[in-house]
Design a protein around this motif. Structure first.
Motif, PDB file in Angstrom:
ATOM      1  N   GLN A  30     -26.189 -63.525 -12.741  1.00  0.00           N
ATOM      2  CA  GLN A  30     -25.343 -64.596 -11.842  1.00  0.00           C
ATOM      3  C   GLN A  30     -26.205 -65.785 -11.417  1.00  0.00           C
ATOM      4  O   GLN A  30     -25.591 -66.520 -10.638  1.00  0.00           O
ATOM      5  N   GLY A  31     -27.550 -65.832 -11.656  1.00  0.00           N
ATOM      6  CA  GLY A  31     -28.455 -67.061 -11.385  1.00  0.00           C
ATOM      7  C   GLY A  31     -28.726 -66.920  -9.808  1.00  0.00           C
ATOM      8  O   GLY A  31     -29.272 -67.975  -9.320  1.00  0.00           O
ATOM      9  N   LEU A  32     -28.658 -65.402  -9.374  1.00  0.00           N
ATOM     10  CA  LEU A  32     -29.021 -65.306  -7.698  1.00  0.00           C
ATOM     11  C   LEU A  32     -30.570 -65.128  -7.766  1.00  0.00           C
ATOM     12  O   LEU A  32     -31.155 -64.423  -8.439  1.00  0.00           O
ATOM     13  N   ALA A  33     -31.246 -65.780  -6.627  1.00  0.00           N
ATOM     14  CA  ALA A  33     -32.930 -65.651  -6.459  1.00  0.00           C
ATOM     15  C   ALA A  33     -32.917 -64.116  -6.111  1.00  0.00           C
ATOM     16  O   ALA A  33     -31.909 -63.724  -5.392  1.00  0.00           O
ATOM     17  N   VAL A  34     -33.988 -63.479  -6.309  1.00  0.00           N
ATOM     18  CA  VAL A  34     -34.375 -62.123  -5.781  1.00  0.00           C
ATOM     19  C   VAL A  34     -35.726 -61.911  -5.231  1.00  0.00           C
ATOM     20  O   VAL A  34     -36.515 -62.391  -5.899  1.00  0.00           O
ATOM     21  N   LEU A  35     -35.558 -61.403  -3.916  1.00  0.00           N
ATOM     22  CA  LEU A  35     -36.826 -60.799  -3.420  1.00  0.00           C
ATOM     23  C   LEU A  35     -36.687 -59.267  -3.580  1.00  0.00           C
ATOM     24  O   LEU A  35     -35.883 -58.655  -2.813  1.00  0.00           O
ATOM     25  N   CYS A  36     -37.449 -58.705  -4.274  1.00  0.00           N
ATOM     26  CA  CYS A  36     -37.427 -57.289  -4.615  1.00  0.00           C
ATOM     27  C   CYS A  36     -38.696 -56.406  -3.983  1.00  0.00           C
ATOM     28  O   CYS A  36     -39.769 -56.876  -3.975  1.00  0.00           O
TER      29      CYS A  36
ATOM     30  N   ALA B 252     -34.712 -69.176 -16.135  1.00  0.00           N
ATOM     31  CA  ALA B 252     -35.670 -68.596 -15.228  1.00  0.00           C
ATOM     32  C   ALA B 252     -34.917 -68.910 -13.827  1.00  0.00           C
ATOM     33  O   ALA B 252     -34.401 -70.064 -13.383  1.00  0.00           O
ATOM     34  N   VAL B 253     -34.789 -67.676 -13.077  1.00  0.00           N
ATOM     35  CA  VAL B 253     -34.274 -67.634 -11.807  1.00  0.00           C
ATOM     36  C   VAL B 253     -35.384 -67.255 -10.878  1.00  0.00           C
ATOM     37  O   VAL B 253     -36.057 -66.422 -11.104  1.00  0.00           O
ATOM     38  N   PRO B 254     -35.611 -67.707  -9.624  1.00  0.00           N
ATOM     39  CA  PRO B 254     -36.720 -67.266  -8.523  1.00  0.00           C
ATOM     40  C   PRO B 254     -36.654 -65.802  -8.521  1.00  0.00           C
ATOM     41  O   PRO B 254     -35.668 -65.328  -8.301  1.00  0.00           O
TER      42      PRO B 254
ATOM     43  N   GLN C  31     -38.487 -71.000   0.972  1.00  0.00           N
ATOM     44  CA  GLN C  31     -39.036 -72.034   0.802  1.00  0.00           C
ATOM     45  C   GLN C  31     -39.177 -72.197  -0.852  1.00  0.00           C
ATOM     46  O   GLN C  31     -38.762 -73.299  -1.224  1.00  0.00           O
ATOM     47  N   ALA C  32     -39.632 -71.203  -1.602  1.00  0.00           N
ATOM     48  CA  ALA C  32     -39.624 -71.269  -2.821  1.00  0.00           C
ATOM     49  C   ALA C  32     -38.282 -71.642  -3.498  1.00  0.00           C
ATOM     50  O   ALA C  32     -38.070 -72.552  -4.416  1.00  0.00           O
ATOM     51  N   VAL C  33     -37.248 -70.833  -2.987  1.00  0.00           N
ATOM     52  CA  VAL C  33     -35.890 -70.837  -3.625  1.00  0.00           C
ATOM     53  C   VAL C  33     -35.534 -72.366  -3.298  1.00  0.00           C
ATOM     54  O   VAL C  33     -34.832 -73.064  -4.197  1.00  0.00           O
ATOM     55  N   GLN C  34     -35.560 -72.942  -2.164  1.00  0.00           N
ATOM     56  CA  GLN C  34     -35.082 -73.975  -1.880  1.00  0.00           C
ATOM     57  C   GLN C  34     -35.643 -75.402  -2.230  1.00  0.00           C
ATOM     58  O   GLN C  34     -35.014 -76.305  -2.440  1.00  0.00           O
ATOM     59  N   THR C  35     -36.943 -75.109  -2.524  1.00  0.00           N
ATOM     60  CA  THR C  35     -37.856 -76.298  -3.145  1.00  0.00           C
ATOM     61  C   THR C  35     -37.983 -76.457  -4.253  1.00  0.00           C
ATOM     62  O   THR C  35     -38.513 -77.098  -5.088  1.00  0.00           O
ATOM     63  N   GLY C  36     -37.654 -75.041  -5.201  1.00  0.00           N
ATOM     64  CA  GLY C  36     -37.832 -74.883  -6.616  1.00  0.00           C
ATOM     65  C   GLY C  36     -39.340 -74.709  -7.012  1.00  0.00           C
ATOM     66  O   GLY C  36     -39.673 -74.658  -8.395  1.00  0.00           O
ATOM     67  N   ALA C  37     -40.075 -74.415  -5.887  1.00  0.00           N
ATOM     68  CA  ALA C  37     -41.381 -73.811  -6.269  1.00  0.00           C
ATOM     69  C   ALA C  37     -41.540 -72.716  -6.696  1.00  0.00           C
ATOM     70  O   ALA C  37     -40.905 -71.751  -6.660  1.00  0.00           O
ATOM     71  N   ALA C  38     -42.866 -72.204  -7.474  1.00  0.00           N
ATOM     72  CA  ALA C  38     -42.930 -70.854  -8.052  1.00  0.00           C
ATOM     73  C   ALA C  38     -42.999 -69.973  -6.960  1.00  0.00           C
ATOM     74  O   ALA C  38     -43.813 -70.066  -5.995  1.00  0.00           O
ATOM     75  N   CYS C  39     -42.246 -68.756  -7.190  1.00  0.00           N
ATOM     76  CA  CYS C  39     -42.748 -67.509  -6.384  1.00  0.00           C
ATOM     77  C   CYS C  39     -43.723 -66.829  -6.448  1.00  0.00           C
ATOM     78  O   CYS C  39     -43.915 -66.431  -7.860  1.00  0.00           O
ATOM     79  N   LYS C  40     -44.490 -66.225  -5.738  1.00  0.00           N
ATOM     80  CA  LYS C  40     -45.773 -65.515  -5.904  1.00  0.00           C
ATOM     81  C   LYS C  40     -45.780 -64.546  -4.624  1.00  0.00           C
ATOM     82  O   LYS C  40     -45.481 -64.984  -3.722  1.00  0.00           O
ATOM     83  N   PRO C  41     -45.950 -63.233  -5.086  1.00  0.00           N
ATOM     84  CA  PRO C  41     -46.218 -62.578  -6.257  1.00  0.00           C
ATOM     85  C   PRO C  41     -45.042 -62.667  -7.140  1.00  0.00           C
ATOM     86  O   PRO C  41     -43.994 -62.493  -6.486  1.00  0.00           O
ATOM     87  N   ASP C  42     -45.157 -62.588  -8.397  1.00  0.00           N
ATOM     88  CA  ASP C  42     -43.820 -62.525  -9.256  1.00  0.00           C
ATOM     89  C   ASP C  42     -43.712 -61.172  -9.983  1.00  0.00           C
ATOM     90  O   ASP C  42     -44.508 -60.317  -9.691  1.00  0.00           O
ATOM     91  N   PHE C  43     -42.899 -61.367 -10.990  1.00  0.00           N
ATOM     92  CA  PHE C  43     -42.360 -60.029 -11.681  1.00  0.00           C
ATOM     93  C   PHE C  43     -43.628 -59.467 -12.611  1.00  0.00           C
ATOM     94  O   PHE C  43     -44.019 -58.560 -12.507  1.00  0.00           O
ATOM     95  N   ASP C  44     -44.551 -60.582 -13.178  1.00  0.00           N
ATOM     96  CA  ASP C  44     -45.736 -60.281 -13.923  1.00  0.00           C
ATOM     97  C   ASP C  44     -46.602 -59.364 -13.049  1.00  0.00           C
ATOM     98  O   ASP C  44     -47.442 -58.332 -13.223  1.00  0.00           O
ATOM     99  N   ASP C  45     -46.787 -60.059 -11.819  1.00  0.00           N
ATOM    100  CA  ASP C  45     -47.580 -59.283 -10.785  1.00  0.00           C
ATOM    101  C   ASP C  45     -47.529 -57.817 -10.408  1.00  0.00           C
ATOM    102  O   ASP C  45     -48.150 -57.160 -10.459  1.00  0.00           O
ATOM    103  N   GLY C  46     -45.999 -57.649 -10.411  1.00  0.00           N
ATOM    104  CA  GLY C  46     -45.498 -56.126  -9.988  1.00  0.00           C
ATOM    105  C   GLY C  46     -45.763 -55.293 -11.301  1.00  0.00           C
ATOM    106  O   GLY C  46     -46.206 -54.182 -11.229  1.00  0.00           O
ATOM    107  N   MET C  47     -45.734 -55.915 -12.473  1.00  0.00           N
ATOM    108  CA  MET C  47     -45.913 -55.159 -13.840  1.00  0.00           C
ATOM    109  C   MET C  47     -47.319 -54.869 -13.974  1.00  0.00           C
ATOM    110  O   MET C  47     -47.560 -53.664 -14.082  1.00  0.00           O
ATOM    111  N   ASP C  48     -48.255 -55.745 -13.630  1.00  0.00           N
ATOM    112  CA  ASP C  48     -49.606 -55.656 -13.809  1.00  0.00           C
ATOM    113  C   ASP C  48     -50.094 -54.650 -12.697  1.00  0.00           C
ATOM    114  O   ASP C  48     -51.058 -53.719 -13.241  1.00  0.00           O
ATOM    115  N   ALA C  49     -49.620 -54.658 -11.453  1.00  0.00           N
ATOM    116  CA  ALA C  49     -50.055 -53.509 -10.488  1.00  0.00           C
ATOM    117  C   ALA C  49     -49.534 -52.227 -11.050  1.00  0.00           C
ATOM    118  O   ALA C  49     -50.335 -51.305 -10.774  1.00  0.00           O
ATOM    119  N   LEU C  50     -48.507 -51.892 -11.733  1.00  0.00           N
ATOM    120  CA  LEU C  50     -47.959 -50.767 -12.001  1.00  0.00           C
ATOM    121  C   LEU C  50     -48.902 -50.570 -13.209  1.00  0.00           C
ATOM    122  O   LEU C  50     -49.128 -49.160 -13.314  1.00  0.00           O
TER     123      LEU C  50
END
Ligand SMILES: NC(=O)c1ccc[n+]([C@@H]2O[C@H](COP(=O)([O-])OP(=O)(O)OC[C@H]3O[C@@H](n4cnc5c(N)ncnc54)[C@H](O)[C@@H]3O)[C@@H](O)[C@H]2O)c1
Length: 340
Positions: A90-96, A119-121, A298-317
């Motif tokens: 649905q195009g919603l930003a996610v903090l998980c 790309a969705v934040p 701030q990232a969602v409102q300015t369009g900046a990249a979110c960090k840590p991101d999905f790949d960071d979560g995957m690599d930590a796993l």
């Protein structure tokens, strides 16, 4: 998709971490709490009464509200991917919250779908990156204060083991607990190629019966040979033991444990005795969750990249799984081809 200020947020989960997020949303003028969704609706309603928004047990009701711009996922780990998927479609930003999931195949499968979608934040809640002390060590290391980083030593000991019901579904010490330290290690040294781990059962019968360890040490090696040591225990009689040292060619940056005040006591029996450490993650990392939320909004409102991101979560796993494999096999595991 444009995101108004304040950003309207729906929170999933009204448990331990959900309470932290609900309070921080209420305290942040750039976000507005729209919904708290929890099948245990009384828990959600109790938080709504304190912090605002509306409570519901219905996921459909939340996703049917077109005024919602982002969701925060603080529900149990096995619910994360379904909620991420629904929000992103649905195009919603996610903090998980961490971890994305316990099953790396499921995470990889979803990552492929995600890459194909627009790309969705997305930010993963590895909050220790946002801890003022650890964040400052990182910023000063990046600015060159300690030269070339050679060794990183991280200590993370819980005050007491979680109950058997938690241990049973936690995914084990490496995926549940060490994963925070693995992400912290990757924050400083992203290109980890080798994982060596040992695990022991020294004090908890029910952790042993669950096939898990109560005590562990993990060694990571980077492509150019930098070494990370992570020391974990599920028990620490003097409290929540959280420390870090970044050692480099030009010096060292270190953060020690936090006490409520800086007062030291000197008597005939002790010298330099301080107050007990802050009890657990809710207190020790309270500031980090606020900074994390702020960075996400701030990232969602300015369009900046979110960090840590999905790949960071995957690599930590991936690193957590390698640590488990190493602890069980007694062998070093090469992950050079398995991480990004
Ligand atoms: N970043 C951190 O420091 C940190 C700390 C604690 C927990 N966590 C993570 O947060 C997540 C939740 O952990 P917790 O300790 O708060 O658990 P918890 O058991 O205290 O709370 C979970 C809540 O989610 C609710 N719930 C269950 N299914 C749901 C669904 N489908 N939608 C909405 N709500 C649902 C439960 O009823 C419960 O109220 C886990 O993934 C955990 O790993 C992260």
């Amino acid at each position: 998709m444009s995101h108004p200020n304040p950003l309207r947020v729906a929170l999933f989960g009204a448990g331990r971490i959900g309470k932290v997020h609900a309070k921080n949303i209420a305290d942040n003028s750039n976000v507005e709490l729209a919904w708290i969704c929890d099948p245990f609706v009384d828990g959600a309603q109790a938080l709504v009464e304190q912090y605002g928004g509306r409570s519901t047990a219905s996921t459909d009701e939340v996703f049917g509200d077109s005024s919602v711009g982002a969701i925060i996922i603080g529900s149990p780990t096995n619910t994360h991917i379904d909620l991420i998927s629904r929000a992103q479609s649905q195009g919603l930003a996610v903090l998980c919250e961490k971890p994305i999931d316990l099953d790396i195949d499921r995470v990889r499968e979803y990552q492929k779908q995600m890459a194909a979608a627009a790309a969705v934040p997305f930010m993963l809640g590895f909050n220790r990156r946002f801890d003022p002390s650890y964040g400052s060590i990182h910023a000063r290391f990046v600015a060159g204060e300690i030269g070339e980083l050679e060794q990183l030593n991280i200590t993370s000991r819980d005050p007491a083991p979680a109950p058997p019901s938690y241990i049973a579904t936690s995914g084990g010490i490496f995926r549940d607990m060490t994963i925070h330290d693995l992400d912290l290690a990757r924050f400083f040294i992203p290109d980890i190629v080798e994982v060596t781990a040992v695990g022991s059962n020294l004090f908890s019968d029910y952790i042993a019966e669950a096939g898990d360890y109560d005590t562990a040490t993990v060694l990571l090696r980077s492509r150019r040979g930098q070494i990370v040591t992570i020391v974990n225990s599920r028990r620490c009689v003097f409290g929540f033991d959280q420390r870090m040292e970044a050692f480099g060619s030009e010096g060292m940056l270190a953060a020690t444990n936090v006490t409520p005040t800086k007062v030291l006591s000197y008597t005939k029996d002790v010298t330099a005795a301080a107050e007990p450490y802050l009890p657990f993650f809710l207190e020790r990392y309270a500031e980090s969750y606020k900074v994390e939320l702020d960075a996400f909004v701030q990232a969602v409102q300015t369009g900046a990249a979110c960090k840590p991101d999905f790949d960071d979560g995957m690599d930590a796993l991936v690193l957590a799984n390698a640590a488990l494999e190493s602890a069980r096999s007694g062998k070093t595991v090469n992950v050079a081809d398995d991480t990004k």
